[in-house]
Design a protein around this motif. Structure first.
Motif, PDB file in Angstrom:
ATOM      1  N   SER A  24      30.006  41.130  34.838  1.00 26.35           N
ATOM      2  CA  SER A  24      29.367  41.477  36.275  1.00 26.35           C
ATOM      3  C   SER A  24      28.721  43.095  36.181  1.00 26.35           C
ATOM      4  O   SER A  24      28.766  43.742  35.416  1.00 26.35           O
ATOM      5  N   HIS A  33      27.590  38.453  39.464  1.00 22.50           N
ATOM      6  CA  HIS A  33      28.320  38.122  38.440  1.00 22.50           C
ATOM      7  C   HIS A  33      27.794  37.160  37.688  1.00 22.50           C
ATOM      8  O   HIS A  33      26.763  35.969  38.133  1.00 22.50           O
ATOM      9  N   ALA A 121      35.193  33.989  39.566  1.00 22.23           N
ATOM     10  CA  ALA A 121      34.128  34.888  39.976  1.00 22.23           C
ATOM     11  C   ALA A 121      34.405  35.134  41.388  1.00 22.23           C
ATOM     12  O   ALA A 121      33.920  36.103  41.831  1.00 22.23           O
TER      13      ALA A 121
END
Length: 314
Positions: A24, A33, A121
């Motif tokens: 990220s 991300h 994520a």
């Protein structure tokens, strides 16, 4: 990229072994991300960018080791970008997808852990609010849908899917080969039939989706291709889509993709975009750039190069 029968061959199916740390970058107060799907086969670069001969690639030392190997073979990836802006949980492009029937053996019936990575994520499918499609090619729309009980259904049932009106209307009038018709049947039409696809008019100066999120017209690869600009607290990032497939095109903007619908227009869009980015602090996030994926455009030998910005950076 596109789906044609003269695509590079590969043996075996790209597999991933399980979610790992999700790379990220910080843009103002937004975290972007990279959601990995799969590296693309080594043969992809020479097929996709015919002008990227080993001599041309080897002439750019800065491409090694990240973006090319010592033999001048380009490295390319398939991934998406996910972030939250203006209260919306956003995904940009959806990769190749699992279990899809594709003419390209490298994309045929993939079995990757993309959705687990997306969830890792912090973006489980049910939580995504907006899916932005830079264009309607097979390796950018695949995870629009997933197979449930033998039917292709939207992967992100609570999201609006968004692409440019010019893009969808172009393909609606295009005489498609069977491979492309199959891609629309399994990855685009189910989203339309669910009433989830929104078409946006994108003028020359761009279209704001919400404050901090803007669509930038970059036509040529496809007629309605868009890039995605993200701004937050004075910081800016730009997601390229396929206006730029590989960092080599910074040094040689005239090198285009074999699947560009309008090659000259694609080059004009690429040159204009690079000229606007050069010397700025805009973080460029390449939709097919191999890790480290991100960087800033700087002047170099009469053209440009990418100064990498590793994941975890601002």
């Amino acid at each position: 990229m596109s789906t044609r029968t003269n695509t590079p061959q590969t043996t075996g199916t790209p597999q991933t072994t399980g979610p790992t740390a999700v790379p990220s970058w910080t843009v103002g107060d937004v975290t972007v991300h990279r959601v990995d799907e799969a590296p693309l086969p080594p043969a992809t670069g020479a097929w996709l960018l015919p002008g990227a001969t080993p001599d041309v690639v080897s002439g750019q030392d800065w491409l090694r080791p990240h973006f090319a190997d010592d033999e001048g073979v380009l490295r390319l990836d398939s991934h998406s970008f996910a972030f939250t802006v203006g209260g919306l949980r956003v995904l940009v492009d959806t990769g190749i997808g699992n279990g899809k029937e594709r003419a390209n053996p490298a994309w045929h019936h993939l079995d990757t852990d993309y959705l687990q990575r997306l969830t890792a994520a912090g973006f489980p499918p049910d939580s995504v609010d907006l899916v932005i499609l830079t264009h309607l090619h097979a390796d950018h729309v695949g995870w629009n849908t997933r197979e449930v009980n033998g039917e292709w259904v939207p992967t992100f049932p609570h999201a609006r899917y968004l692409t440019s009106r010019v893009e969808r209307e172009f393909w609606a009038g295009y005489d498609m080969e069977e491979a492309r018709r199959q891609m629309f049947r399994d990855s685009v039409i189910p989203v339309e039939e669910a009433g989830l696809l929104d078409l946006v008019d994108v003028p020359a100066d761009g279209a704001e989706v919400v404050p901090g999120l803007r669509l930038i017209p970059t036509p040529g690869h496809t007629p309605g291709h868009i890039a995605v600009e993200l701004t937050s607290h004075g910081a800016t990032a730009l997601i390229t889509g396929d206006c730029i497939h590989h960092p080599l095109q910074l040094a040689h903007p005239g090198i285009g993709a074999c699947v560009d619908i309008e090659p000259e227009r694609s080059e004009l869009s690429r040159r204009a975009l690079l000229g606007s980015l050069a010397g700025t602090q805009t973080l460029v996030l390449g939709t097919h750039f191999a890790p480290p994926t991100a960087g800033r455009v700087v002047a170099h030998e009469g053209a440009f190069r990418l100064a990498p910005v590793p994941a975890g950076s601002r």
